[in-house]
Design a protein around this motif. Sequence first.
Motif, PDB file in Angstrom:
ATOM      1  N   ASN A   8       0.815  -1.281  -0.102  1.00  0.00           N
ATOM      2  CA  ASN A   8      -0.076  -0.112  -0.135  1.00  0.00           C
ATOM      3  C   ASN A   8       0.991   1.352   0.068  1.00  0.00           C
ATOM      4  OD1 ASN A   8      -2.216   1.681  -0.022  1.00  0.00           O
ATOM      5  ND2 ASN A   8      -2.560   1.280   2.457  1.00  0.00           N
ATOM      6  N   TYR A   9       1.463   1.534  -1.148  1.00  0.00           N
ATOM      7  CA  TYR A   9       2.166   2.892  -1.509  1.00  0.00           C
ATOM      8  C   TYR A   9       1.530   3.847  -1.805  1.00  0.00           C
ATOM      9  CZ  TYR A   9       6.023  -0.529  -0.835  1.00  0.00           C
ATOM     10  OH  TYR A   9       6.824  -1.656  -0.250  1.00  0.00           O
ATOM     11  N   ARG A  10       1.382   4.929  -1.174  1.00  0.00           N
ATOM     12  CA  ARG A  10       0.690   6.258  -1.678  1.00  0.00           C
ATOM     13  C   ARG A  10       1.479   7.572  -1.725  1.00  0.00           C
ATOM     14  NH1 ARG A  10      -4.803   5.657  -0.886  1.00  0.00           N
ATOM     15  NH2 ARG A  10      -5.377   3.497  -0.438  1.00  0.00           N
ATOM     16  N   PHE A  11       0.746   8.548  -2.165  1.00  0.00           N
ATOM     17  CA  PHE A  11       1.477   9.861  -2.126  1.00  0.00           C
ATOM     18  C   PHE A  11       0.410  10.914  -1.961  1.00  0.00           C
ATOM     19  CE2 PHE A  11       0.296   9.390  -6.642  1.00  0.00           C
ATOM     20  CZ  PHE A  11      -0.310  10.377  -7.170  1.00  0.00           C
ATOM     21  N   THR A  12       1.066  11.893  -1.320  1.00  0.00           N
ATOM     22  CA  THR A  12       0.166  12.924  -1.041  1.00  0.00           C
ATOM     23  C   THR A  12       0.866  14.436  -1.509  1.00  0.00           C
ATOM     24  OG1 THR A  12      -0.776  12.144   0.895  1.00  0.00           O
ATOM     25  CG2 THR A  12      -0.833  14.684   0.776  1.00  0.00           C
ATOM     26  N   MET A  13       0.411  15.110  -2.450  1.00  0.00           N
ATOM     27  CA  MET A  13       0.781  16.365  -2.936  1.00  0.00           C
ATOM     28  C   MET A  13       0.655  17.473  -1.695  1.00  0.00           C
ATOM     29  SD  MET A  13       0.329  18.520  -6.410  1.00  0.00           S
ATOM     30  CE  MET A  13       0.425  16.922  -7.385  1.00  0.00           C
ATOM     31  N   VAL A  14       1.745  18.102  -1.522  1.00  0.00           N
ATOM     32  CA  VAL A  14       1.702  19.142  -0.201  1.00  0.00           C
ATOM     33  C   VAL A  14       2.235  20.449  -1.002  1.00  0.00           C
ATOM     34  CG1 VAL A  14       2.023  17.506   1.492  1.00  0.00           C
ATOM     35  CG2 VAL A  14       3.905  18.375   0.487  1.00  0.00           C
ATOM     36  N   ALA A  15       1.585  21.499  -0.482  1.00  0.00           N
ATOM     37  CA  ALA A  15       1.880  22.711  -0.719  1.00  0.00           C
ATOM     38  C   ALA A  15       3.171  23.173  -0.215  1.00  0.00           C
ATOM     39  CB  ALA A  15       0.845  23.934  -0.794  1.00  0.00           C
ATOM     40  N   GLY A  16       3.560  24.383  -0.348  1.00  0.00           N
ATOM     41  CA  GLY A  16       5.034  24.977   0.217  1.00  0.00           C
ATOM     42  C   GLY A  16       4.605  24.962   1.680  1.00  0.00           C
ATOM     43  N   ASN A  17       3.438  25.304   2.217  1.00  0.00           N
ATOM     44  CA  ASN A  17       3.392  25.508   3.664  1.00  0.00           C
ATOM     45  C   ASN A  17       2.846  24.300   4.171  1.00  0.00           C
ATOM     46  OD1 ASN A  17       0.654  24.992   2.675  1.00  0.00           O
ATOM     47  ND2 ASN A  17      -0.345  26.795   3.126  1.00  0.00           N
TER      48      ASN A  17
END
Length: 75
Positions: A23-32
């Motif tokens: 269960n490999y996932r990713f989250t996109m995060v903003a600069g903050n």
Amino acid sequence: GIDSVKRISPYDSSYRRTDAYLNYRFTMVAGNGEAVAKSSEGYVSAQGRENAISVVKVNAAGAEVRDLTALRIHG
């Protein structure tokens, strides 16, 4: 949110990767540091996740956006 995703999607530093067995996932995060998008599925391998991130990097910035909020479903 959408503008942020389009703007930061090409940069590897925008992706937080999480690993769990099959269960490999990713989250996109903003600069903050705020999450602006998450993978809708888990991947069975880290390579599968990396392939998905590559697709997002190449396609998100130029993706067409359609506003469906005015669409009504009649039943």
